[in-house]
Design a protein around this motif. Structure first.
Motif, mmCIF file in Angstrom:
data_model
loop_
_atom_site.group_PDB
_atom_site.id
_atom_site.type_symbol
_atom_site.label_atom_id
_atom_site.label_comp_id
_atom_site.label_asym_id
_atom_site.label_seq_id
_atom_site.Cartn_x
_atom_site.Cartn_y
_atom_site.Cartn_z
ATOM 1 N N UNK A 287 39.880 12.409 60.996
ATOM 2 C CA UNK A 287 39.481 13.405 60.003
ATOM 3 C C UNK A 287 39.550 14.807 60.594
ATOM 4 N N UNK A 288 39.670 15.781 59.726
ATOM 5 C CA UNK A 288 39.696 17.186 60.118
ATOM 6 C C UNK A 288 38.479 17.885 59.535
ATOM 7 N N UNK A 289 37.787 18.687 60.326
ATOM 8 C CA UNK A 289 36.665 19.459 59.801
ATOM 9 C C UNK A 289 37.173 20.788 59.264
ATOM 10 N N UNK A 290 36.578 21.227 58.151
ATOM 11 C CA UNK A 290 37.034 22.423 57.447
ATOM 12 C C UNK A 290 35.872 23.390 57.242
ATOM 13 N N UNK A 291 36.178 24.671 57.032
ATOM 14 C CA UNK A 291 35.112 25.660 56.852
ATOM 15 C C UNK A 291 34.490 25.654 55.465
ATOM 16 N N UNK A 292 35.101 24.959 54.495
ATOM 17 C CA UNK A 292 34.586 24.927 53.136
ATOM 18 C C UNK A 292 34.853 23.557 52.526
ATOM 19 N N UNK A 293 34.110 23.195 51.470
ATOM 20 C CA UNK A 293 34.337 21.883 50.855
ATOM 21 C C UNK A 293 35.734 21.774 50.268
ATOM 22 N N UNK A 294 36.353 20.608 50.463
ATOM 23 C CA UNK A 294 37.722 20.362 49.986
ATOM 24 C C UNK A 294 37.663 19.682 48.615
ATOM 25 N N UNK A 295 37.168 20.412 47.625
ATOM 26 C CA UNK A 295 36.930 19.821 46.313
ATOM 27 C C UNK A 295 38.229 19.562 45.561
ATOM 28 N N UNK B 258 35.353 14.794 51.887
ATOM 29 C CA UNK B 258 33.942 14.475 51.739
ATOM 30 C C UNK B 258 33.094 15.499 52.468
ATOM 31 N N UNK B 259 31.809 15.521 52.113
ATOM 32 C CA UNK B 259 30.835 16.427 52.705
ATOM 33 C C UNK B 259 29.729 15.612 53.353
ATOM 34 N N UNK C 68 32.255 19.675 56.349
ATOM 35 C CA UNK C 68 33.260 19.390 55.326
ATOM 36 C C UNK C 68 34.485 18.765 56.001
ATOM 37 N N UNK C 69 34.833 17.559 55.579
ATOM 38 C CA UNK C 69 35.907 16.817 56.221
ATOM 39 C C UNK C 69 37.039 16.505 55.252
ATOM 40 N N UNK C 70 38.216 16.307 55.831
ATOM 41 C CA UNK C 70 39.369 15.874 55.053
ATOM 42 C C UNK C 70 40.210 14.937 55.902
ATOM 43 N N UNK C 71 40.945 14.070 55.217
ATOM 44 C CA UNK C 71 41.838 13.101 55.843
ATOM 45 C C UNK C 71 42.900 12.743 54.815
ATOM 46 N N UNK C 72 43.985 12.125 55.221
ATOM 47 C CA UNK C 72 45.007 11.743 54.249
ATOM 48 C C UNK C 72 44.433 10.764 53.215
ATOM 49 N N UNK C 73 44.634 11.021 51.917
ATOM 50 C CA UNK C 73 44.150 10.099 50.889
ATOM 51 C C UNK C 73 45.035 8.860 50.803
ATOM 52 N N UNK C 74 44.489 7.809 50.205
ATOM 53 C CA UNK C 74 45.291 6.604 50.009
ATOM 54 C C UNK C 74 44.435 5.395 49.675
ATOM 55 N N UNK C 75 45.056 4.318 49.200
ATOM 56 C CA UNK C 75 44.315 3.105 48.865
ATOM 57 C C UNK C 75 43.731 2.454 50.117
ATOM 58 N N UNK C 76 42.557 1.843 49.963
ATOM 59 C CA UNK C 76 41.891 1.175 51.077
ATOM 60 C C UNK C 76 41.942 -0.335 50.915
#
Length: 414
Positions: A45-53, A110-111, A120-128
């Motif tokens: 995951x990558x941490x971000x300075x703002x929510x990735x809505x 996600x937050x 605030x985190x982000x990662x590649x989306x996809x089916x689990x």
């Protein structure tokens, strides 16, 4: 006479050697020391300075989904999952109920809330994968655990986020009650389990009512042991997680369950004047993290609940409404009317303070309403669009997004 070095000099000369012996390998090699792992971190995951809505929209008939970034307006395919009957979001995961079970889709944002600050985190989306629960019914989560209830089996399969994060779809354990139309809600490291409406098939006494439906709740721990005994909630129809705890909609008002350090209490919040003959709220819409809720009161108006004040207010509306939600600022309740209008009502006065023609009239295709700290998102399933509304500016439409389908709408990254 032999020469000797005074002891203080010996210590000073030895100090660099001692420091070298105690130094970390990174210091010896000249490399920068490793940074501590941030709270909520997940590998990859990558941490971000703002929510990735973003917005996840779905076609109910096919399960075809699309992700739309509210920051960049870029879109991406969110897979096709088969006919979807319900959709929820819990942290990074969208949970889509289908005939084959609950399909889990990683929204990639996600937050993590630590109270005084957030990550605030982000990662590649996809089916689990799929949570294979027979006759999957109500789904609930708290960002750490997900519970999928089987009405015919009378139990909830519990899955942990940490397992899903690692790619495992294994059930962690079960919370068992009895066959009925119920739910299990993860909360404060425990699980609030509905119990049937009568003693038939129930493990926790009787308050009368239909044994096929939920008539109360009790709190269990992860070993399925009862921590708080049965609390009656006749006609239990839904729940909402608020800042104060978890609220359940009952025929005679609401039941608030709170917990801290493994100790739980329950408090009934009855309707004013016993509801005055008005239909109860069967859904509780709100802004995540707030302490206010709202839901239609039949065809005549809206019930508003201020959880902090433990008070219900009835708000009559000029037209029947099909969905409602509280903004949580003490000033606004939003509702979609059967005439296609979006309404703002004051919970203090009951006054309609804003009204905008937004949707096609009729209630056959019900819009969905999502609220965050600055905007509301209203789906239009007929036209396959989502409206972004500035609710603090007279319901001004800030943006309108064309989407492949808008039968289901989830806001992601919160």
């Amino acid at each position: 006479m032999p020469r000797t070095t005074p002891k203080p000099v010996v210590l000073l000369l030895s100090l660099p050697l001692l420091l070298s012996a105690c130094a970390a390998p990174d210091a010896l090699s000249g490399a920068a020391p490793s940074a501590p792992t941030p709270h909520g971190y997940v590998a990859g995951a990558q941490e971000n300075p703002e929510p990735q809505t973003g917005l996840l929209t779905l076609d109910a008939a096919t399960g075809e989904g699309q992700l739309l970034s509210l920051l960049t307006e870029e879109t991406s395919d969110a897979g096709t999952h088969g006919p979807v009957t319900a959709a929820h979001v819990d942290g990074r995961y969208a949970l889509l109920t289908t005939a084959a079970g609950v399909q889990v889709f990683d929204t990639g944002a996600w937050t993590v809330d630590h109270g005084e600050h957030k990550h605030y985190y982000s990662a590649p989306p996809g089916p689990v994968g799929s949570l294979a629960v027979p006759d999957a019914g109500a789904v609930a989560g708290d960002g750490k655990s997900i519970a999928v209830f089987s009405p015919s089996g009378g139990y909830a399969s519990v899955y942990r986020h940490m397992d899903l994060d690692a790619g495992s779809m294994a059930e962690a354990f079960r919370i068992t009650t009895s066959p009925h139309s119920g739910m299990v809600v993860p909360y404060a490291g425990h699980f609030i389990a509905s119990v049937a409406g009568s003693s038939a098939g129930s493990s926790a006494g009787s308050s009368g009512g239909d044994p096929a439906v939920a008539g109360g709740v009790e709190v269990r721990d992860a070993s399925d042991a009862v921590v708080l005994g049965r609390q009656d909630c006749a006609g239990l129809a839904g729940h909402a997680r608020v800042r104060a705890g978890v609220v359940f909609a009952c025929a005679d008002g609401a039941l608030l369950v709170t917990g801290e350090d493994g100790a739980f209490t329950a408090e009934k919040i009855p309707y004013l004047d016993g509801g005055a003959g008005l239909p109860p709220a069967t859904s509780l819409g709100h802004r995540p993290g707030s302490n206010e809720l709202a839901g239609p009161a039949g065809d005549s108006g809206i019930w508003h609940l201020d959880v902090a004040k433990r008070a219900w207010t009835y708000l009559p509306t000029p037209v029947p409404v099909v969905t409602a939600a509280a903004v949580g600022d003490g000033k606004r309740v939003l509702a979609a009317g059967v005439d296609g209008s979006l309404l703002t009502l004051s919970p203090a006065t009951g006054e309609v303070t804003a009204r905008a023609a937004l949707l096609p009239p009729g209630s056959a295709h019900r819009p969905q309403l999502r609220i965050d700290t600055s905007r509301a998102y209203v789906s239009d399933p007929v036209r396959s669009v989502v409206h972004e509304v500035d609710y603090a500016d007279g319901l001004r439409v800030a943006r309108t997004f064309d989407v492949p389908a808008a039968d289901f709408l989830l806001e992601t990254g919160l």
